[in-house]
Design an enzyme around this catalytic site. Structure first.
Site, PDB file in Angstrom:
ATOM      1  N   HIS A 152     -28.437 -18.850  24.565  1.00 46.58           N
ATOM      2  CA  HIS A 152     -29.230 -18.580  25.761  1.00 46.58           C
ATOM      3  C   HIS A 152     -28.762 -17.301  26.421  1.00 46.58           C
ATOM      4  O   HIS A 152     -27.623 -16.874  26.240  1.00 46.58           O
ATOM      5  CB  HIS A 152     -29.136 -19.744  26.754  1.00 46.58           C
ATOM      6  CG  HIS A 152     -27.737 -20.054  27.191  1.00 46.58           C
ATOM      7  ND1 HIS A 152     -26.898 -20.848  26.441  1.00 46.58           N
ATOM      8  CD2 HIS A 152     -27.012 -19.670  28.271  1.00 46.58           C
ATOM      9  CE1 HIS A 152     -25.726 -20.955  27.055  1.00 46.58           C
ATOM     10  NE2 HIS A 152     -25.764 -20.241  28.160  1.00 46.58           N
ATOM     11  N   CYS A 160     -19.896 -21.782  34.397  1.00 41.40           N
ATOM     12  CA  CYS A 160     -19.792 -20.976  33.182  1.00 41.40           C
ATOM     13  C   CYS A 160     -20.313 -19.580  33.488  1.00 41.40           C
ATOM     14  O   CYS A 160     -20.891 -19.353  34.556  1.00 41.40           O
ATOM     15  CB  CYS A 160     -20.575 -21.616  32.033  1.00 41.40           C
ATOM     16  SG  CYS A 160     -22.369 -21.580  32.244  1.00 41.40           S
TER      17      CYS A 160
END
Length: 661
Positions: free
Chosen positions: A65, A176
């Site tokens: 992603h 993250c």
């Protein structure tokens, strides 16, 4: 989510052997629907994200992603692989692959949808339904949430058991780098583990769309804290004084039950954090880090916030020169004189906006070094100290000193015990007042002038670089850029070059050009080597070589890391030799660069661009030749590289010999 995935974006028979091939196959479906405008540009963004951290998860899931300027609308593509594709998960290849594409300016609602998918991937019924699906349209409906997965009938409830005397309570934070998937998967995994372990857990996912703070009363009642993060925990001081487990975000996904057991054990032993680090840099490190490591992180914190100002300002100034020539710096202020049809006016506009962006470099550097040390209270004295550094002509070195002084001053003040009545005004009034005064005194009257003299000497030295001295510096910088491929030494060389742009002259622009050129060599060389002698590399490395072309051309040195990890004794010396050649030639050719990044895409803004390309090509050729030679000298070059189980014989060119595993 129904508008994000359609039947055309589902491939139930994904034929791909590598993660790059899988991403390309799914991305081509996005391109066909007009949701991605530039296939190669988007795949480069996916590869750059993948280089930060593998996106494979336990349970056979891969979630490549990224955010990209080449994405027109949030899109999700799904592929199911019969053979499995390696995305770096500890338990092996992934058969369920989700490619998530978010526009560079994706709003909160879209990120919320993406996080919801990340949570659903932790549901075994959901993944089982995906593995059993036979129709693309039904699969798209299942993923979008329009069709719930079939679940087995619940078993009869067991007889009531007496409740334990006390419930163990945990609060957790997950985060993250992109804040799209891993953040929410770790949160879901911890919540599920908490239910299984009989633990009451509340998780605060700190995603890119922002975050909702855990109620202070919940934190106060918690028995322990878990941080599963790869970026700094925001407002970490809220969790001070409690047993704490601090790990990376993937640990939160892969072993949540172990983390809960660990924090319970710490609570049983009475271990607590004595004080909150109060610093985003401390939040990323462990308690055993030495001062040298922390110092490097503090400095890199400032440099990372400064680089966007350098990039914007440098490119604008370079464009101003390109359009208006080297007399554009003599143009009057565009606020007083601007002609819409005059190219010189437009050039002056770009140049003057770029100059203003550059004027923030030193204050931003100092402010965010202090921020890295002391969090938000360090910003005011840091910016003040950086502005003083500009006033007394102390430049980049003055900014470094001001940031460290400001951060240290605030940290010292924070250790002073104050009456409860004053605590509320400490961060707003007392700390900014005292720290700014101390920093101002030290910068104006104590350390400022010596640093200004040192800065002047460094500037004069760079301005006078020529001949052998320039070439030697180019060699040294090239070696540093290629030694650890994006590690600490690489960052030191890069920070030195970027710092020179804060007070640009001919010498500092040559240094910036040499550093970027050398940093492009390792991935380009590995890509070239896989083409020239593919038999010396595994199939995975040959696939990585295709991505390395784009990464190297974009000045992403980390593109060579997969090759160095597999064979460091051959790859790293070869990369360093090529980097040294490129750095030396760039300095010899007197190439210049005002932008801190961009690779070949800023070639029109480089001084002596043709010679610059020659320098890069020469270093690439040297590195590629050396790595081929060294691998060939080791018998069958790739024999100890077939670690992914794909021997080089499959290329059809390598001799058939035993393979050591």
């Amino acid at each position: 989510m129904s508008d994000m995935i359609t039947a055309d974006l589902v491939d139930l028979d994904l034929a791909a052997e590598t993660k790059e091939a899988a991403a390309r196959s799914l991305a081509e479906r996005m391109v066909a629907l007009g949701r991605v405008t530039d296939l190669d540009g988007f795949l480069a963004d996916v590869a750059a994200r993948e280089a930060q951290m593998p996106t494979g998860l336990d349970g056979g899931i891969g979630i490549p992603h990224c955010r990209s300027a080449h994405v027109t609308e949030p899109t999700l593509a799904f592929g199911r692989s019969a053979e499995g594709v390696d995305f770096g998960a500890p338990d092996g290849p992934a058969d369920l692959i989700f490619l998530i594409a978010a526009p560079a300016g994706a709003d909160d609602a879209h990120l919320t949808i993406l996080s919801a998918l990340a949570r659903r991937l932790m549901d075994p019924d959901f993944t089982a339904a995906l593995r059993a699906a036979t129709d693309p349209a039904a699969t798209a409906s299942l993923i979008s949430g329009d069709t719930p997965p079939e679940t087995p009938a619940p078993a009869a409830e067991p007889a009531a058991q007496p409740e334990p005397p006390a419930v163990f309570r945990v609060v957790a934070v997950t985060s993250c780098p992109t804040g799209i998937a891993h953040t929410y998967m770790a949160a879901e995994a911890l919540e599920q583990a908490g239910q299984s372990e009989g633990v009451e857990i509340v998780v605060e996912p700190q995603g890119s769309a922002g975050f909702t703070r855990i109620d202070p009363a919940v934190i106060a009642a918690a028995d322990g804290v878990i941080f599963a993060h790869d970026v700094p925990v925001r407002e970490k001081e809220r969790f001070a004084g409690k047993p704490t487990v601090d790990v990376g975000v993937k640990a939160g996904i892969n072993r949540p039950a172990e983390l809960i057991a660990e924090v319970r054990a710490k609570a049983a032993r009475g271990e607590t954090t004595a004080a909150a680090p109060g610093s985003p840099v401390d939040a990323t490190g462990g308690p055993d880090e030495g001062y040298g490591t922390k110092l490097r992180k503090w400095l890199m914190s400032g440099v990372s916030y400064m680089v966007p100002f350098v990039a914007a300002g440098g490119l604008l100034i370079a464009l101003g020169f390109a359009i208006g020539g080297y007399t554009v710096d003599k143009a009057p202020s565009v606020a007083e004189h601007f002609a819409w049809t005059d190219s010189m006016s437009w050039a002056a506009l770009l140049f003057q906006v770029g100059g203003l962006a550059f004027s923030f470099l030193v204050p931003v550097l100092a402010g965010y070094i202090a921020y890295g040390m002391a969090d938000r209270p360090g910003l005011v004295p840091g910016f003040v100290g950086g502005s003083i550094a500009l006033t007394i002509n102390a430049g980049f070195l003055g900014g470094l000193a001001a940031g460290l002084i400001a951060g240290g001053t605030v940290m010292a003040i924070q250790r002073v015990k104050v009456p409860a009545a004053l605590r509320g005004i400490m961060p707003v009034v007392v700390i900014p007042l005292i720290s700014s005064a101390v920093v101002g005194f030290l910068m104006f009257l104590v350390v400022g002038k010596p640093i200004a003299e040192l800065q002047k000497a460094l500037t004069d030295w760079l301005s006078g670089l020529s001949g052998a001295n320039a070439i030697i510096l180019g060699v040294v910088l090239g070696l540093m850029m290629c030694f650890d491929l994006g590690g600490p030494l690489n960052k030191v060389a890069y920070a030195f070059a970027v710092g020179g742009l804060a007070n640009p002259n001919d010498g500092s622009l040559k240094v910036m050009a040499a550093v970027m050129a050398a940093g492009m060599v390792p991935p380009l060389a590995m890509a070239l080597a896989t083409v020239v002698r593919g038999a010396l590399f595994t199939r995975t490395e040959r696939e990585n070589g295709k991505a390395a072309w784009v990464l190297g051309a974009s000045f992403i040195t980390e593109g060579a890391i997969p090759f160095a990890a597999a064979d460091p004794l051959r790859v790293i010396p070869s990369a360093m030799a090529g980097g040294a050649v490129t750095g030396a030639l760039s300095m010899l050719f007197e190439c210049t660069l005002r932008a801190p990044h961009g690779g070949i895409f800023v070639l029109p803004l480089i001084g002596n661009p043709v010679l610059y390309l020659i320098a890069i090509l020469a270093g690439t050729a040297v590195s590629a030749a050396l790595v081929i030679l060294l691998k060939g000298m080791g018998g069958r070059g790739g024999k100890d590289l077939a670690r992914d189980g794909v021997p080089a014989e499959e290329s059809g060119t390598a001799p058939k010999v035993p393979v050591s595993v």
